[in-house]
Design a protein around this motif. Structure first.
Motif, PDB file in Angstrom:
ATOM      1  N   ILE A  37       0.841  -1.197   0.000  1.00  3.88           N
ATOM      2  CA  ILE A  37       0.000   0.000   0.000  1.00  3.88           C
ATOM      3  C   ILE A  37       0.880   1.252   0.000  1.00  3.88           C
ATOM      4  N   GLY A  38       1.938   1.217   0.788  1.00  2.00           N
ATOM      5  CA  GLY A  38       2.891   2.328   0.791  1.00  2.00           C
ATOM      6  C   GLY A  38       3.557   2.515  -0.558  1.00  2.00           C
ATOM      7  N   ASP A  39       3.880   1.416  -1.221  1.00  2.13           N
ATOM      8  CA  ASP A  39       4.466   1.510  -2.561  1.00  2.13           C
ATOM      9  C   ASP A  39       3.470   2.073  -3.569  1.00  2.13           C
ATOM     10  N   PHE A  40       2.187   1.746  -3.413  1.00  2.00           N
ATOM     11  CA  PHE A  40       1.170   2.319  -4.283  1.00  2.00           C
ATOM     12  C   PHE A  40       1.126   3.837  -4.134  1.00  2.00           C
ATOM     13  N   VAL A  41       1.098   4.300  -2.885  1.00  3.72           N
ATOM     14  CA  VAL A  41       1.053   5.745  -2.629  1.00  3.72           C
ATOM     15  C   VAL A  41       2.329   6.414  -3.149  1.00  3.72           C
TER      16      VAL A  41
END
Length: 162
Positions: free
Chosen positions: A61-65
């Motif tokens: 999720i952090g990589d998506f953001v």
């Protein structure tokens, strides 16, 4: 091993950005490569330090953001063609987020060593050692049933089996 995982992440990122930004939105290959290198370097540093602490799903999720923000910011300042930048960044980040989940699994299995403070410490549901056992005294059935061999039976008193 870290170089191999960095190259895998760079190839994955470049491939996704080339397909989404290059084929669908007409972004030049040079701009895609710059975006890919920046995104890979920043993301890999995060994977090295943050992934072992927060786990696969939260790191993805952090990589998506991160991917959305980097693609949008670099696209705003770097891309020559007028494109639907929000849509391009969202689609790219979404595909990269899914790919990152597999990449994180690879890193957890091949790069990171399991951290255990105690080598005898067991983890997992079936290896728990903090279980309790219930204890109770067994009933002496011979005394309850009035066994003739242990107790002298008095014929004058009624005999109760329970």
């Amino acid at each position: 091993m870290h170089i191999k995982s960095f190259v895998i992440k760079l190839i994955m990122t470049t491939a996704v950005l080339w397909v989404v930004l290059g084929l669908f939105f007409g972004v030049d290959l040079t701009e895609i490569l710059i975006t890919s290198v920046v995104l890979t370097v920043v993301g890999f540093i995060g994977d090295e330090f943050i992934l072992p602490r927060i786990g696969n799903v939260l790191a993805a999720i952090g990589d998506f953001v991160l991917a959305f923000a980097v693609i949008w910011l670099l696209g705003y300042n770097l891309y020559d063609e007028p494109i639907a930048l929000g849509t391009a960044a969202f689609i790219s980040a979404l595909i990269l987020g899914v790919g990152e989940m597999y990449f994180h699994r690879y890193m957890q299995m091949n790069i990171f060593e399991p951290e255990k403070s105690n080598p005898d410490e067991k983890t997992g549901y079936y290896q728990r050692t903090n279980l309790q056992t219930e204890f109770a005294e067994e009933a002496d059935l011979d005394k309850m049933s009035g066994d003739i061999s242990d107790n002298k039976k008095d014929e004058s008193k009624p005999h109760n089996m329970y």
